[in-house]
Structure formats: structure tokens, C-alpha cells
Write a protein that holds these residues in place. Sequence first.
Motif, PDB file in Angstrom:
ATOM      1  N   GLU A   1       0.795  -1.181   0.009  1.00 51.20           N
ATOM      2  CA  GLU A   1      -0.074   0.271  -0.115  1.00 51.20           C
ATOM      3  C   GLU A   1       0.685   1.430   0.052  1.00 51.20           C
ATOM      4  OE1 GLU A   1      -0.458  -2.265   2.698  1.00 51.20           O
ATOM      5  OE2 GLU A   1      -1.920  -3.503   1.414  1.00 51.20           O
ATOM      6  N   GLN A   2       2.117   1.250   0.294  1.00 49.59           N
ATOM      7  CA  GLN A   2       2.810   2.505   0.449  1.00 49.59           C
ATOM      8  C   GLN A   2       4.323   2.091   0.514  1.00 49.59           C
ATOM      9  OE1 GLN A   2       1.807   4.492   4.301  1.00 49.59           O
ATOM     10  NE2 GLN A   2       2.473   2.598   5.243  1.00 49.59           N
ATOM     11  N   ALA A   3       5.133   3.314   0.433  1.00 43.26           N
ATOM     12  CA  ALA A   3       6.841   3.138   0.484  1.00 43.26           C
ATOM     13  C   ALA A   3       7.010   3.995   1.613  1.00 43.26           C
ATOM     14  CB  ALA A   3       7.297   3.534  -0.749  1.00 43.26           C
ATOM     15  N   PHE A   4       8.197   3.528   2.337  1.00 43.58           N
ATOM     16  CA  PHE A   4       8.676   4.583   3.076  1.00 43.58           C
ATOM     17  C   PHE A   4      10.322   4.537   3.134  1.00 43.58           C
ATOM     18  CE2 PHE A   4       6.918   0.788   5.077  1.00 43.58           C
ATOM     19  CZ  PHE A   4       8.088   0.485   5.772  1.00 43.58           C
ATOM     20  N   GLU A   5      10.903   5.717   3.799  1.00 42.74           N
ATOM     21  CA  GLU A   5      12.486   5.809   3.572  1.00 42.74           C
ATOM     22  C   GLU A   5      12.797   5.441   4.991  1.00 42.74           C
ATOM     23  OE1 GLU A   5      13.650   9.666   2.720  1.00 42.74           O
ATOM     24  OE2 GLU A   5      13.045   9.465   0.690  1.00 42.74           O
ATOM     25  N   LEU A   6      13.656   4.670   5.223  1.00 43.88           N
ATOM     26  CA  LEU A   6      14.612   4.355   6.495  1.00 43.88           C
ATOM     27  C   LEU A   6      15.554   5.298   7.014  1.00 43.88           C
ATOM     28  CD1 LEU A   6      14.882   0.485   6.127  1.00 43.88           C
ATOM     29  CD2 LEU A   6      12.438   1.879   6.844  1.00 43.88           C
ATOM     30  N   ALA A   7      15.343   5.748   8.260  1.00 39.51           N
ATOM     31  CA  ALA A   7      16.344   6.723   8.810  1.00 39.51           C
ATOM     32  C   ALA A   7      17.698   5.561   8.962  1.00 39.51           C
ATOM     33  CB  ALA A   7      16.043   7.236   9.985  1.00 39.51           C
ATOM     34  N   GLU A   8      18.802   6.379   9.203  1.00 39.75           N
ATOM     35  CA  GLU A   8      20.246   5.563   9.259  1.00 39.75           C
ATOM     36  C   GLU A   8      20.119   4.436  10.432  1.00 39.75           C
ATOM     37  OE1 GLU A   8      24.532   6.236  10.872  1.00 39.75           O
ATOM     38  OE2 GLU A   8      23.253   8.047  10.409  1.00 39.75           O
ATOM     39  N   THR A   9      19.474   4.737  11.479  1.00 37.56           N
ATOM     40  CA  THR A   9      19.428   3.436  12.362  1.00 37.56           C
ATOM     41  C   THR A   9      18.644   2.548  11.995  1.00 37.56           C
ATOM     42  OG1 THR A   9      18.158   4.881  13.853  1.00 37.56           O
ATOM     43  CG2 THR A   9      20.523   4.774  14.357  1.00 37.56           C
ATOM     44  N   THR A  10      17.465   3.016  11.499  1.00 39.76           N
ATOM     45  CA  THR A  10      16.397   2.016  11.285  1.00 39.76           C
ATOM     46  C   THR A  10      17.072   1.251   9.938  1.00 39.76           C
ATOM     47  OG1 THR A  10      14.660   3.398  11.669  1.00 39.76           O
ATOM     48  CG2 THR A  10      13.809   1.810  10.220  1.00 39.76           C
TER      49      THR A  10
ATOM     50  N   GLU B   1       6.868  -0.870  14.670  1.00 40.12           N
ATOM     51  CA  GLU B   1       6.267  -0.276  13.424  1.00 40.12           C
ATOM     52  C   GLU B   1       6.585  -0.672  12.209  1.00 40.12           C
ATOM     53  OE1 GLU B   1       7.514   4.019  13.314  1.00 40.12           O
ATOM     54  OE2 GLU B   1       7.845   4.149  15.385  1.00 40.12           O
ATOM     55  N   LEU B   2       7.372  -1.616  12.043  1.00 42.82           N
ATOM     56  CA  LEU B   2       7.699  -2.210  10.852  1.00 42.82           C
ATOM     57  C   LEU B   2       6.652  -3.445  10.593  1.00 42.82           C
ATOM     58  CD1 LEU B   2      11.458  -2.116  10.406  1.00 42.82           C
ATOM     59  CD2 LEU B   2      10.026  -0.941   9.109  1.00 42.82           C
ATOM     60  N   VAL B   3       6.373  -4.095  11.918  1.00 39.23           N
ATOM     61  CA  VAL B   3       5.270  -4.999  11.884  1.00 39.23           C
ATOM     62  C   VAL B   3       3.984  -4.302  11.665  1.00 39.23           C
ATOM     63  CG1 VAL B   3       4.202  -6.764  13.514  1.00 39.23           C
ATOM     64  CG2 VAL B   3       6.481  -6.686  13.602  1.00 39.23           C
ATOM     65  N   GLN B   4       3.846  -3.428  11.994  1.00 40.39           N
ATOM     66  CA  GLN B   4       2.447  -2.564  12.017  1.00 40.39           C
ATOM     67  C   GLN B   4       2.360  -2.224  10.501  1.00 40.39           C
ATOM     68  OE1 GLN B   4       2.210   1.063  14.253  1.00 40.39           O
ATOM     69  NE2 GLN B   4      -0.155   1.047  14.276  1.00 40.39           N
ATOM     70  N   TYR B   5       3.458  -1.624   9.745  1.00 44.20           N
ATOM     71  CA  TYR B   5       3.336  -1.512   8.261  1.00 44.20           C
ATOM     72  C   TYR B   5       3.282  -2.759   7.565  1.00 44.20           C
ATOM     73  CZ  TYR B   5       4.702   3.511   9.217  1.00 44.20           C
ATOM     74  OH  TYR B   5       4.691   4.700   9.300  1.00 44.20           O
ATOM     75  N   GLY B   6       3.406  -3.767   8.157  1.00 42.36           N
ATOM     76  CA  GLY B   6       3.391  -5.204   7.446  1.00 42.36           C
ATOM     77  C   GLY B   6       4.674  -5.592   6.515  1.00 42.36           C
ATOM     78  N   ALA B   7       5.724  -4.884   6.879  1.00 43.78           N
ATOM     79  CA  ALA B   7       6.895  -5.197   6.128  1.00 43.78           C
ATOM     80  C   ALA B   7       7.757  -6.204   6.996  1.00 43.78           C
ATOM     81  CB  ALA B   7       7.684  -3.956   6.099  1.00 43.78           C
TER      82      ALA B   7
END
Length: 93
Positions: free
Chosen positions: A34-43, A84-90
Motif C-alpha cells: 500500500e505504500q513506500a517509506f524511507e528508512l532513517a540511518e539507524t532503522t 512499527e515495521l510489523v504494523q506496516y506489514g513489512a
Amino acid sequence: MSTASPVTAESIPSVRPDIRVRKIRGTLVVAVPEQAFELAETTAFIWKRIDGVLSVGGIGELLAREYGIDVETAVEDTIEVLAELVQYGAVRV
């Protein structure tokens, strides 16, 4: 939204096989259906260590060493990121 996170220090995270990951201009981008997102350095550091074998606590210990922070804080941060990544479904745990 659930108040209890399904992620604990003992959880073993794995990336869903249908997730797309690309590096765009030096930034890691993760695309779920459903979407794309950028990961911060530590993420991004955490993401790269998700292998279906290493526990959340183990990833947190690596994070602590890499960034010079205490292990407890690093594990808590790792739990938060993975929840959060679980919540996004990734990610699955």
C-alpha cells in the motif's frame, strides 16, 4: 491499534518475501503493497540485520556497539522500530 507490541527482545523478526527494498540516492526505501517509506540511518541498520535468525535483542546489541549507546536503550529502540515495521506489514515476528 493494539496497545501491546507483539515484539519482544526474544522475538525473531523476518522480512516478508514480497517486500521491495531499493537504495535511492543513498537512502533505503521499503515498499509494502500500500505504500513506500524511507528508512532513517539507524532503522536501515536494524533492517539490514533482519535475517530470520537473529533476535531483536541481538540486533539491539549490534546497534549498541555500532552507535556507542547502552544495550538496554538500543534494545528498547530496536523493539520500537520493529513494532512499527510489523504494523506496516513489512516484518513478521
